[in-house]
Scaffold this active site. Structure first.
Site, short mmCIF file in Angstrom:
data_model
loop_
_atom_site.label_atom_id
_atom_site.label_comp_id
_atom_site.label_asym_id
_atom_site.label_seq_id
_atom_site.Cartn_x
_atom_site.Cartn_y
_atom_site.Cartn_z
N ILE A 13 0.86 -1.29 -0.15
CA ILE A 13 -0.18 0.12 0.06
C ILE A 13 0.85 1.20 0.05
O ILE A 13 0.63 2.15 -0.76
CB ILE A 13 -1.02 -0.05 1.19
CG1 ILE A 13 -2.14 -1.26 1.11
CG2 ILE A 13 -1.66 1.23 1.45
CD1 ILE A 13 -2.90 -1.41 2.36
N ALA A 83 3.94 2.17 7.61
CA ALA A 83 4.74 1.13 7.92
C ALA A 83 3.91 0.26 8.82
O ALA A 83 3.53 0.77 10.03
CB ALA A 83 6.19 1.57 8.43
N GLY A 84 3.81 -1.31 8.78
CA GLY A 84 3.43 -1.77 9.64
C GLY A 84 3.71 -3.25 9.08
O GLY A 84 3.78 -3.65 8.16
N ASP A 88 0.95 -12.57 13.08
CA ASP A 88 -0.43 -13.21 13.55
C ASP A 88 -0.32 -14.55 14.29
O ASP A 88 0.59 -15.19 14.18
CB ASP A 88 -1.37 -13.75 12.41
CG ASP A 88 -1.94 -12.38 11.52
OD1 ASP A 88 -1.43 -11.19 12.18
OD2 ASP A 88 -2.53 -12.63 10.47
N GLN A 141 -9.93 -9.39 14.79
CA GLN A 141 -9.67 -10.53 13.96
C GLN A 141 -9.14 -11.52 14.68
O GLN A 141 -8.12 -11.20 15.38
CB GLN A 141 -9.05 -10.00 12.57
CG GLN A 141 -8.52 -11.11 11.95
CD GLN A 141 -9.60 -11.78 11.24
OE1 GLN A 141 -10.65 -11.93 11.49
NE2 GLN A 141 -9.47 -12.47 10.12
N GLN A 144 -5.24 -11.67 15.69
CA GLN A 144 -4.31 -10.50 15.49
C GLN A 144 -4.65 -9.62 16.76
O GLN A 144 -5.01 -8.28 16.41
CB GLN A 144 -5.05 -9.76 14.33
CG GLN A 144 -4.52 -10.36 13.02
CD GLN A 144 -4.64 -9.49 11.89
OE1 GLN A 144 -5.81 -8.80 11.55
NE2 GLN A 144 -3.59 -9.28 11.20
N TYR A 147 -2.08 -6.84 16.42
CA TYR A 147 -2.30 -5.95 15.24
C TYR A 147 -3.52 -5.09 15.43
O TYR A 147 -3.51 -4.06 15.23
CB TYR A 147 -2.34 -6.89 13.97
CG TYR A 147 -2.41 -6.09 12.89
CD1 TYR A 147 -1.37 -5.78 12.07
CD2 TYR A 147 -3.66 -5.52 12.12
CE1 TYR A 147 -1.51 -5.08 10.71
CE2 TYR A 147 -3.83 -5.09 10.95
CZ TYR A 147 -2.74 -4.77 10.29
OH TYR A 147 -2.81 -4.21 9.04
N PRO A 177 -8.08 0.71 6.00
CA PRO A 177 -8.21 -0.32 4.83
C PRO A 177 -8.99 -1.81 5.24
O PRO A 177 -8.46 -2.27 6.23
CB PRO A 177 -7.01 -0.49 4.30
CG PRO A 177 -6.11 0.60 4.84
CD PRO A 177 -6.72 0.88 5.95
N1 CAA Z 1 -13.11 -16.04 11.33
C1 CAA Z 1 -13.52 -16.86 12.22
N2 CAA Z 1 -12.80 -17.86 12.64
C2 CAA Z 1 -11.57 -17.98 12.43
C3 CAA Z 1 -10.97 -17.15 11.74
C4 CAA Z 1 -11.67 -16.10 10.92
N3 CAA Z 1 -11.14 -15.21 10.07
N4 CAA Z 1 -9.77 -17.42 11.12
C5 CAA Z 1 -9.66 -18.48 11.95
N5 CAA Z 1 -10.67 -18.82 12.84
C6 CAA Z 1 -10.74 -19.77 13.64
C7 CAA Z 1 -10.46 -21.31 13.07
O1 CAA Z 1 -11.79 -21.80 12.51
C8 CAA Z 1 -10.10 -22.10 14.40
O2 CAA Z 1 -11.20 -22.55 14.99
P1 CAA Z 1 -11.43 -23.90 15.58
O3 CAA Z 1 -10.30 -23.77 16.73
O4 CAA Z 1 -12.82 -23.78 16.30
O5 CAA Z 1 -11.11 -25.09 14.75
C9 CAA Z 1 -9.40 -21.26 15.08
O6 CAA Z 1 -9.94 -19.71 14.90
C10 CAA Z 1 -7.89 -21.19 15.12
O7 CAA Z 1 -7.61 -21.06 13.82
P2 CAA Z 1 -6.47 -21.77 12.96
O8 CAA Z 1 -6.65 -23.50 13.15
O9 CAA Z 1 -6.24 -21.10 11.89
O10 CAA Z 1 -5.10 -21.52 14.14
P3 CAA Z 1 -3.72 -21.61 13.70
O11 CAA Z 1 -2.88 -21.19 15.04
O12 CAA Z 1 -3.26 -22.57 12.85
O13 CAA Z 1 -3.66 -20.27 12.79
C11 CAA Z 1 -3.51 -17.85 12.44
C12 CAA Z 1 -3.87 -18.82 13.44
C13 CAA Z 1 -2.23 -17.61 12.15
C14 CAA Z 1 -4.16 -16.67 13.06
C15 CAA Z 1 -4.68 -18.09 11.21
O14 CAA Z 1 -5.96 -18.40 11.76
C16 CAA Z 1 -4.67 -16.78 10.43
O15 CAA Z 1 -3.60 -16.67 9.51
N6 CAA Z 1 -5.60 -16.18 10.40
C17 CAA Z 1 -6.02 -15.14 9.52
C18 CAA Z 1 -5.58 -13.66 10.42
C19 CAA Z 1 -5.73 -12.56 9.38
O16 CAA Z 1 -6.96 -12.29 8.99
N7 CAA Z 1 -4.73 -11.91 9.18
C20 CAA Z 1 -4.87 -10.91 8.57
C21 CAA Z 1 -3.52 -10.36 7.63
S1 CAA Z 1 -3.65 -9.16 6.44
C22 CAA Z 1 -3.85 -7.87 7.54
O17 CAA Z 1 -3.77 -7.49 8.79
C23 CAA Z 1 -4.07 -6.46 6.66
C24 CAA Z 1 -5.22 -5.83 7.27
O18 CAA Z 1 -5.21 -4.90 7.93
C25 CAA Z 1 -6.48 -6.47 7.04
#
Ligand code: CAA
Length: 239
Positions: A13, A83-84, A88, A141, A144, A147, A177
């Protein structure tokens, strides 16, 4: 010509924001931290000067801004705190280091940079500060806590600094965003990405330019009555 400084301004971005400001006639300085190869490529493509320092370190911010002011021959008129990083993980598994790194890079950096540039803006009676928050600072989230806390912190910071600066011709706003197509969102696991897209009414991730255009608006003279606000750009994900 006005000087604009974009932190994390050589890719994602921030890269899009730097390009848009430069194409609109600002002298742009793009800060980056460690990824020198990407920064050099960005500089070769755009001609925008690049400056390396870690925005989580206050003394480095002082030196970095000093270097920019000397190189570009003036004070910073527009500061974009972009910067960010993400580190996660579910809270019950989060290493305290990942908490501190995200707070330092995403939130303390905003204090550092604003603290350094604002005295000159107050003296000049002009400034534009644009802080990049996130939809996840507004709604939270899974994975996060660090974050989202930093990005929510930016919103309180923005409102307070806007109040302090309103009478000095300085506006301070935040952009929140949603999920924008960049390296950061590319790193999300595919199954989770699909779930996220299902929750976006517009049905897709956003584009870098869709954020950069908003920065252009908030940077301009015509936005002088817009301060202390948060502009959500997220495809209707959280209204
Ligand atoms: N909504 C609802 N539930 C969610 C979810 C979501 N988006 N993501 C994960 N979960 C739930 C899973 O279904 C799981 O539930 P159960 O234990 O009941 O099965 C639980 O949360 C744990 O999830 P994982 O099995 O995925 O756990 P993990 O330890 O393997 O991984 C994690 C954890 C690394 C945080 C992974 O879930 C992940 O990457 N999540 C996405 C986080 C995200 O959206 N990051 C945004 C990055 S981009 C950004 O930040 C820019 C911005 O400003 C938008």
């Amino acid at each position: 010509m006005k000087i604009a400084l974009v932190t994390g301004g050589t890719r994602g971005i921030g890269g899009g924001i730097s390009r848009a400001l430069s194409e609109s006639g600002y002298f742009v300085a793009a800060n980056y931290n460690k990824d020198i190869d990407t920064a050099k490529k960005f500089h070769e493509e755009t001609g925008i000067p690049i400056f390396s320092w870690d925005v989580s370190d206050y003394d480095s911010c002082i030196k970095g801004v000093e270097e920019i002011c000397n190189t570009l021959g003036g004070d910073v008129d527009v500061l974009v705190n972009n910067a960010g990083i993400t580190k996660d993980g579910m809270l019950h598994k989060m290493d305290p280091i990942d908490w501190h790194r995200v707070i330092a890079t995403n939130l303390t950096s905003v204090f550092n940079m604003c603290r350094v540039v604002i005295p000159a803006m107050r003296e000049k009676r002009f400034g534009r500060i644009i802080n990049l928050s996130s939809v996840n600072g507004l709604k939270g989230q899974v994975g996060q806590t660090n974050y989202s806390a930093a990005k929510a912190g930016i919103l309180g910071f923005t409102k307070s600094l806007a109040l302090e600066s309103a009478s000095k011709g300085i506006t301070v706003n935040a952009i929140a965003p949603g999920y924008i197509s960049t390296d950061m969102t590319d790193a999300i696991r595919d199954d989770i990405k699909e779930k996220i897209i299902d929750g976006i009414p517009v049905g897709r991730f956003g584009k870098v330019d869709e954020i950069a255009n908003a920065v252009l608006y908030l940077s301009g003279e015509e936005a002088s009555y817009v301060t202390g606000t948060t502009l959500s750009i997220n495809g209707g994900q959280y209204l």
